[in-house]
Design an enzyme around this catalytic site. Structure first.
Site, short mmCIF file in Angstrom:
data_model
loop_
_atom_site.label_atom_id
_atom_site.label_comp_id
_atom_site.label_asym_id
_atom_site.label_seq_id
_atom_site.Cartn_x
_atom_site.Cartn_y
_atom_site.Cartn_z
N TYR A 1 -2.81 3.53 3.07
CA TYR A 1 -3.06 3.63 4.09
C TYR A 1 -3.97 4.55 4.64
CZ TYR A 1 -1.71 5.66 8.94
OH TYR A 1 -1.56 5.87 9.84
N HIS B 1 1.04 -1.37 0.27
CA HIS B 1 0.15 0.06 -0.04
C HIS B 1 0.60 1.25 -0.23
CE1 HIS B 1 0.73 1.99 3.79
NE2 HIS B 1 0.68 0.11 4.51
N CYS B 2 0.24 2.06 -0.50
CA CYS B 2 1.11 3.75 -0.70
C CYS B 2 0.33 4.41 0.60
CB CYS B 2 1.29 3.98 -1.01
SG CYS B 2 0.64 4.55 -2.89
N TRP B 3 -0.02 6.21 0.10
CA TRP B 3 -1.10 6.54 0.94
C TRP B 3 -2.65 6.48 0.51
CZ3 TRP B 3 -3.04 8.82 4.62
CH2 TRP B 3 -3.78 9.49 4.25
#
Length: 343
Positions: free
Chosen positions: A122, A93-95
């Site tokens: 996230y 995952h990223c933001w």
């Protein structure tokens, strides 16, 4: 193969899959999914460069810059992932599930990983975490004056198979001005909430959950208000320990701490202690009269705790006399009182 998966489904997977957070080290330090590993696709400065390019020039130029910045990093990313997930099954995952995690997922898939891509990133975990505090939990609160051994009783209850949420352990603070014990470092507020949310998620909702009576704040960390409101209305089992035993216990515990640390913490509460009590307490620290020091500060903490106790409904408070010397026996007394309260 790349599969999109919702955060709640990922957290409920029976077979654990390592989770990789590809955000920058600074983002990761601010708050992460508990247990996640950090393989940042950009450094902190590189992310600023890409973001600035995206805003000032456009998406395509930002993508090109991103590839320029990461061109010689991809083999390193894959090697790190193999150390974390040698079975080549991994989650990312990223933001908010955008280009960073998408690019990393593409590279891992190309190498042969089975990739789970967290939808919404996230940001969705944070949304999920905050929702956990709005749920209803079968809370039972363990209370008592400072030095009553509440934390040790909670730990004993957990060892006996009871469900326990140790808020002070999560906050890395023991709840008073001296709460860091000159060694604990508190997590960020965001991380405190993330850790608490996951622990709540793992509970069996059909069984009681023990928590320690706390004020809204533990050091510099704040218990989520909706969860704290549940704590305030739950039944409270108040352990009562003889004052002299409390003083002796705290004097032994604080006596091992650095005196300058104790003085500094005492000075922080001088407005509440009053100038004379503060002066007396500091003199007692300097002269190694630890029981005298504890007696001075307990007068304040006991008064504060009593004030908070008086805001509860009297019928929701059950007092239990314990000796404080045998934690196993004290925990058994607490459980017996809870069992009796059901009848």
């Amino acid at each position: 193969m790349i599969r999109s998966i919702a955060i709640q489904d990922f957290l409920s997977m029976q077979e654990p899959v390592p989770l990789i957070d590809v955000r920058t080290p600074a983002e990761f330090a601010q708050g992460k999914v508990p247990g996640a590993f950090n393989i940042p696709i950009f450094t902190n400065d590189e992310r600023v460069q890409v973001g600035t390019t995206y805003k000032q020039i456009g998406r395509e130029q930002a993508i090109l810059l991103g590839f320029d910045l990461t061109g010689n990093k991809w083999s390193g990313f894959i090697k790190q992932a193999l150390e974390i997930a040698p079975g080549k099954k991994i989650a990312l995952h990223c933001w908010r599930g955008g280009m960073r995690s998408g690019a990393m997922a593409w590279a891992f898939d190309l190498y042969g990983f089975e990739v789970y891509l967290i939808s919404g990133g996230y940001k969705n975990y944070r949304r999920w975490a905050l929702e956990q505090f709005k749920k209803s939990y079968p809370l039972t609160v363990l209370g008592g004056m400072t030095g009553s051994g509440k934390t040790r009783i909670l730990q004993q209850l957990q060892a006996m198979g009871e469900q326990v949420i140790d808020l002070e352990a999560l906050a890395q603070h023991q709840g008073s001005s001296y709460g860091t014990m000159n060694k604990m470092v508190q997590p960020t507020q965001e991380q405190f909430e993330n850790n608490l949310a996951l622990q709540l998620h793992l509970l069996n909702p059909e069984r009681p959950v023990w928590v320690e009576d706390e004020s809204l704040t533990i050091g510099k960390r704040c218990i989520p208000k909706t969860f704290w409101d549940q704590m305030r209305t739950a039944c409270l089992f108040k352990v009562e320990v003889p004052l002299n035993h409390r003083i002796t216990t705290l004097a032994q515990e604080y006596g091992e701490l650095d005196k300058d640390f104790l003085v500094e913490c005492t000075e922080r509460i001088w407005k509440r202690l009053g100038p004379e009590q503060t002066r007396n307490a500091i003199n007692a620290i300097r002269e190694n009269r630890m029981e005298d020091f504890v007696s001075y500060v307990l007068a304040y903490y006991d008064k504060t705790y009593t004030t908070g106790l008086n805001k509860r409904k009297p019928e929701s408070i059950i007092s239990i006399r314990v000796n404080g010397k045998d934690i196993a026996a004290d925990a058994a007394s607490v459980l017996a009182a809870k069992h009796h309260s059901k009848n």
